[in-house]
Design a protein around this motif. Structure first.
Motif, short mmCIF file in Angstrom:
data_model
loop_
_atom_site.label_atom_id
_atom_site.label_comp_id
_atom_site.label_asym_id
_atom_site.label_seq_id
_atom_site.Cartn_x
_atom_site.Cartn_y
_atom_site.Cartn_z
N GLU A 15 2.97 -2.70 12.66
CA GLU A 15 1.64 -3.16 12.24
C GLU A 15 1.73 -4.63 11.88
O GLU A 15 2.02 -4.99 10.74
CB GLU A 15 1.15 -2.34 11.04
CG GLU A 15 0.99 -0.86 11.32
CD GLU A 15 -0.10 -0.57 12.34
OE1 GLU A 15 -1.10 -1.32 12.39
OE2 GLU A 15 0.06 0.40 13.10
N SER A 35 -0.12 7.13 0.20
CA SER A 35 -1.16 8.08 0.57
C SER A 35 -0.65 9.10 1.60
O SER A 35 -1.40 9.96 2.04
CB SER A 35 -2.39 7.35 1.12
OG SER A 35 -2.07 6.69 2.34
N GLY A 36 0.62 9.03 1.94
CA GLY A 36 1.20 9.92 2.92
C GLY A 36 1.74 11.20 2.31
O GLY A 36 1.71 11.41 1.09
N THR A 91 6.35 6.21 5.28
CA THR A 91 5.48 7.37 5.44
C THR A 91 6.24 8.57 5.99
O THR A 91 5.74 9.69 5.94
CB THR A 91 4.32 7.06 6.41
OG1 THR A 91 4.88 6.73 7.69
CG2 THR A 91 3.43 5.94 5.89
N GLU A 103 -0.37 -3.22 1.79
CA GLU A 103 -0.85 -2.21 2.74
C GLU A 103 0.24 -1.20 3.08
O GLU A 103 -0.03 -0.01 3.19
CB GLU A 103 -1.34 -2.88 4.03
CG GLU A 103 -2.61 -3.65 3.86
CD GLU A 103 -2.96 -4.44 5.11
OE1 GLU A 103 -4.06 -4.23 5.64
OE2 GLU A 103 -2.12 -5.26 5.53
N SER A 153 -0.05 -6.14 8.82
CA SER A 153 0.17 -5.53 7.52
C SER A 153 0.95 -6.45 6.59
O SER A 153 1.69 -7.32 7.02
CB SER A 153 0.90 -4.19 7.67
OG SER A 153 2.19 -4.40 8.20
N ASP A 212 0.50 1.07 0.06
CA ASP A 212 -0.65 1.97 -0.03
C ASP A 212 -0.57 3.08 1.01
O ASP A 212 -0.86 4.25 0.72
CB ASP A 212 -1.96 1.20 0.14
CG ASP A 212 -2.28 0.31 -1.04
OD1 ASP A 212 -1.65 0.48 -2.11
OD2 ASP A 212 -3.15 -0.57 -0.90
N GLN A 213 -0.18 2.72 2.23
CA GLN A 213 -0.08 3.72 3.29
C GLN A 213 0.99 4.76 2.95
O GLN A 213 0.78 5.96 3.12
CB GLN A 213 0.24 3.04 4.62
CG GLN A 213 0.19 3.97 5.80
CD GLN A 213 0.40 3.23 7.12
OE1 GLN A 213 0.74 2.05 7.15
NE2 GLN A 213 0.21 3.93 8.21
#
Length: 180
Positions: free
Chosen positions: A57, A71-72, A14, A64, A60, A67-68
């Motif tokens: 995390e 979406s960053g 990210t 995940e 995770s 996906d994270q």
């Protein structure tokens, strides 16, 4: 003759962490070379293994994490390197791709005796992973144009250390032989 695996280190990211601003320009430079290397590995049926930080995390998993990152704010750096259905994925918590991960076992199961390390960060995770690979008697290849750095001077020193102290082959992504 042994087998080679391409290992993509920490590129599913990210870039929401300390030093990210210093790292981003280098990541932009290396993504095309990493993409070419991964595509060539896939074409030649060479295992591509993503070893990625879990960013603390502990619940995770790779989906995940992906996906994270997608979406960053820097999804453009992640999308070209998205793992495909044949890619393998190992989650790590520390710098080395081997530290308390099942990677060494996985490489043994695949018959791999040579790793091509690409990704980030040259003077941190790539360096420590190269040392751990060398200690495990694996051949190490690091394409200098496929590893991103935070500090260029430290990255250059790290590459020299890998070459000198770990017998790593340092070259370019396009020159790396994937056949062993």
């Amino acid at each position: 003759m042994g087998k080679t695996a391409v290992i993509v280190i920490d590129m599913i990211n990210t870039y929401d962490h300390a030093d990210a601003e210093l790292l981003l320009s280098s990541v932009h430079e290396v993504v095309p070379a990493v993409v070419r290397l991964v595509e060539r590995a896939r074409e030649q049926d060479v295992p591509v293994i993503y070893v990625n930080d879990n960013f603390g995390e502990w619940r995770s998993h790779h989906g995940e994490i992906l996906d994270q990152a997608l979406s960053g704010a820097h999804a453009d750096l992640v999308e070209p390197l998205r793992p495909d259905e044949r890619s393998l994925f190992v989650v790590k918590a520390r710098h080395s791709i081997f530290y308390e991960t099942p990677l060494a076992y996985l490489l043994t199961q695949l018959g791999v005796d040579r790793v091509v390390l690409c990704g980030q960060v040259t003077e941190q995770c790539v360096l420590y992973s190269a040392l751990d690979a060398h200690i495990r008697h694996l051949g190490v290849v690091v394409p200098r144009d496929a590893v991103a750095h935070i500090h260029r001077d430290l990255a250059d020193a790290a590459l020299r250390m890998m070459e000198r102290n770990m017998a790593a082959r340092i070259g370019t992504a396009d020159d790396v032989s994937l056949s062993g």
